[in-house]
Design a protein around this motif. Sequence first.
Motif, PDB file in Angstrom:
ATOM      1  N   GLN A  25     -13.954  31.904  19.819  1.00  0.00           N
ATOM      2  CA  GLN A  25     -12.965  31.338  18.887  1.00  0.00           C
ATOM      3  C   GLN A  25     -13.451  30.030  18.250  1.00  0.00           C
TER       4      GLN A  25
ATOM      5  N   ILE B  49      -4.507  31.081   9.729  1.00  0.00           N
ATOM      6  CA  ILE B  49      -4.015  31.804  10.914  1.00  0.00           C
ATOM      7  C   ILE B  49      -4.067  33.312  10.629  1.00  0.00           C
TER       8      ILE B  49
ATOM      9  N   GLU C 263      -1.054  22.231   2.315  1.00  0.00           N
ATOM     10  CA  GLU C 263      -1.534  22.139   3.699  1.00  0.00           C
ATOM     11  C   GLU C 263      -0.809  23.158   4.594  1.00  0.00           C
TER      12      GLU C 263
ATOM     13  N   MET D  53     -14.335  21.656  20.662  1.00  0.00           N
ATOM     14  CA  MET D  53     -14.561  22.067  19.280  1.00  0.00           C
ATOM     15  C   MET D  53     -16.030  21.896  18.896  1.00  0.00           C
TER      16      MET D  53
ATOM     17  N   LEU E  18      -6.427  18.918   9.210  1.00  0.00           N
ATOM     18  CA  LEU E  18      -6.010  20.299   8.951  1.00  0.00           C
ATOM     19  C   LEU E  18      -6.772  21.258   9.868  1.00  0.00           C
ATOM     20  N   THR E  19      -8.085  21.064   9.951  1.00  0.00           N
ATOM     21  CA  THR E  19      -8.898  21.924  10.811  1.00  0.00           C
ATOM     22  C   THR E  19      -8.401  21.842  12.254  1.00  0.00           C
ATOM     23  N   GLN E  20      -8.149  20.620  12.677  1.00  0.00           N
ATOM     24  CA  GLN E  20      -7.661  20.429  14.053  1.00  0.00           C
ATOM     25  C   GLN E  20      -6.327  21.132  14.262  1.00  0.00           C
ATOM     26  N   LYS E  21      -5.436  20.962  13.280  1.00  0.00           N
ATOM     27  CA  LYS E  21      -4.108  21.577  13.389  1.00  0.00           C
ATOM     28  C   LYS E  21      -4.233  23.091  13.545  1.00  0.00           C
ATOM     29  N   ILE E  22      -5.112  23.673  12.743  1.00  0.00           N
ATOM     30  CA  ILE E  22      -5.262  25.139  12.785  1.00  0.00           C
ATOM     31  C   ILE E  22      -5.808  25.579  14.139  1.00  0.00           C
ATOM     32  N   ILE E  23      -6.850  24.905  14.587  1.00  0.00           N
ATOM     33  CA  ILE E  23      -7.462  25.278  15.866  1.00  0.00           C
ATOM     34  C   ILE E  23      -6.454  25.076  17.011  1.00  0.00           C
TER      35      ILE E  23
ATOM     36  N   TYR F 189      -7.594  34.479  10.775  1.00  0.00           N
ATOM     37  CA  TYR F 189      -8.065  34.578  12.155  1.00  0.00           C
ATOM     38  C   TYR F 189      -7.544  35.859  12.826  1.00  0.00           C
ATOM     39  N   LYS F 190      -6.228  36.098  12.651  1.00  0.00           N
ATOM     40  CA  LYS F 190      -5.636  37.269  13.305  1.00  0.00           C
ATOM     41  C   LYS F 190      -6.190  38.585  12.747  1.00  0.00           C
TER      42      LYS F 190
ATOM     43  N   GLN G 211      -2.538  26.459   6.416  1.00  0.00           N
ATOM     44  CA  GLN G 211      -2.424  26.782   7.848  1.00  0.00           C
ATOM     45  C   GLN G 211      -2.058  28.248   8.027  1.00  0.00           C
TER      46      GLN G 211
ATOM     47  N   VAL H 269     -13.200  27.594   8.779  1.00  0.00           N
ATOM     48  CA  VAL H 269     -12.150  26.732   8.203  1.00  0.00           C
ATOM     49  C   VAL H 269     -12.810  25.624   7.391  1.00  0.00           C
TER      50      VAL H 269
ATOM     51  N   LYS I 232      -3.213  25.158  16.786  1.00  0.00           N
ATOM     52  CA  LYS I 232      -2.170  26.183  16.689  1.00  0.00           C
ATOM     53  C   LYS I 232      -2.665  27.498  17.315  1.00  0.00           C
ATOM     54  N   ILE I 233      -3.913  27.832  17.036  1.00  0.00           N
ATOM     55  CA  ILE I 233      -4.490  29.062  17.602  1.00  0.00           C
ATOM     56  C   ILE I 233      -4.492  28.982  19.133  1.00  0.00           C
ATOM     57  N   GLU I 234      -4.898  27.812  19.625  1.00  0.00           N
ATOM     58  CA  GLU I 234      -4.965  27.654  21.086  1.00  0.00           C
ATOM     59  C   GLU I 234      -3.578  27.618  21.716  1.00  0.00           C
TER      60      GLU I 234
ATOM     61  N   LEU J 123      -3.434  32.666  20.179  1.00  0.00           N
ATOM     62  CA  LEU J 123      -3.633  33.730  19.175  1.00  0.00           C
ATOM     63  C   LEU J 123      -4.993  34.391  19.366  1.00  0.00           C
TER      64      LEU J 123
ATOM     65  N   GLU K  68     -11.886  25.322   3.536  1.00  0.00           N
ATOM     66  CA  GLU K  68     -10.701  24.466   3.417  1.00  0.00           C
ATOM     67  C   GLU K  68     -10.597  23.828   2.027  1.00  0.00           C
TER      68      GLU K  68
END
Lengths: 247, 194
Positions: free
Chosen positions: B23, B61, B53, B1, A6-11, B64-65, B57, B30, A13-15, A19, B34
Amino acid sequence: MSDKNLTQKIIEKIEQHKLKPKPKWEFILKEYFVWALATISLIIGSLGFAVVIYMIKNNDWDLYDRVSPSLFSFVFASLPYFWIILLAIFILLVYYIFRQTKAGYKHRIVLIFIFSIVLSILLGTIFYSTGLGAKLERQFDERLPIYRRLMDTRMRMWDRPKDSGILAGRILNILNQQELNLEDLHNRHWIVIYNQEILPPHMTLSPNMRIKVIGKEIGESRFQAIHIRPFMGGKRRLLQKSPVYVK
Amino acid sequence: MLTQDKCNNKSDEELVQLTLKSQDFFYCLVKNYEAKLTRYIRRISSYSQEDIEDLLQEIFIKVYKNLNAFDDSLKFSSWIYRIAHNETISHFRKQKSRPQTVTSDNEDDIFNNIASDFNLEKETDTKISREKISQVLAKLDIKYREVLVLKFFEDKSYQEMSDILKKPTSTIGTLINRAKKNFFEKLKELNLKI
């Protein structure tokens, strides 16, 4: 669920969507905008309250027993509902908009209401004392036909020459120093007999001026005046341009 | 990361400032929320793991925004819970679904707290099972369920609940009292003799 996923998916998606956090000024601007809206609503509501004071104060209370069976029914019939509703709408708007501010939710609903009512009363009283209430009412009367019709309906209770000895309407023309032609609020034409002594100080009659005439009917479409006063408003109104009654 | 090491010993508020500069630090935020938000969403909505899930997300997001909108007069946790709450309720209303039970994992203590705080055993003269409490919670209107979840499951203070739900603290108190009343009414409806 894999937390890592999930963390990976979010990061990702941002990249992937490149965003970025929205700039701070956007939020500051939004907050200022909300406060500006609340302030404007408060000012409009207060102007409404200024007109309410003006209209209540200039309601010819001394004549109420001529047109109404009781003080209560007179108050009920003559309250400026248009302005009271406008005031209520803007007090509600102030409440609603204030709730949208950053800290608006922290305050109790009742307190926000009381606060906006008190502020509207205070500001409205200040506006009234500067003459804004009278000016605003006159502008509405002159420029908004719908408002004028509404007010005429409300003022028709004053136009009862037979049973109350009050005639209300606009001057069509001044025939001479002792007679004038008047069209009442029910569109009937009258010859009003008067003399200059019965006019209040500062009052000069002119065509299109709206007036109330106290006196008695003395024949077919003839009315003997014992007192003439402006349609609404005291001395302040007399010193201003008279409203033009457009059909 | 980043690795988890870089996240340690940093407050949420510090992480927000660091994320605004880089970033990469968003990973820490998260990671910190989470699991908490997953549990919270499940408790108020009973969504499937997959739905949660997807929703998470969207929530992260959005967080973050809107990082620059974070008001540091609040706790960051209150702010992120507020976003999670709003998104969940909005999603929840769109689907018009109602959970059958309020799910939880290994939370006997919490259910015991509810039973004890509500004086259930004294009031009902019988031991109310955890499953029944779950069923009753699920039957409550969302506005009552969410305050009970925040109070008993998330252990939030009145001030935090006020910031999350954007309601005055006095209203939170009233809501909790009404929620308790409703809880007993639903308990009766379920024929759990009081």
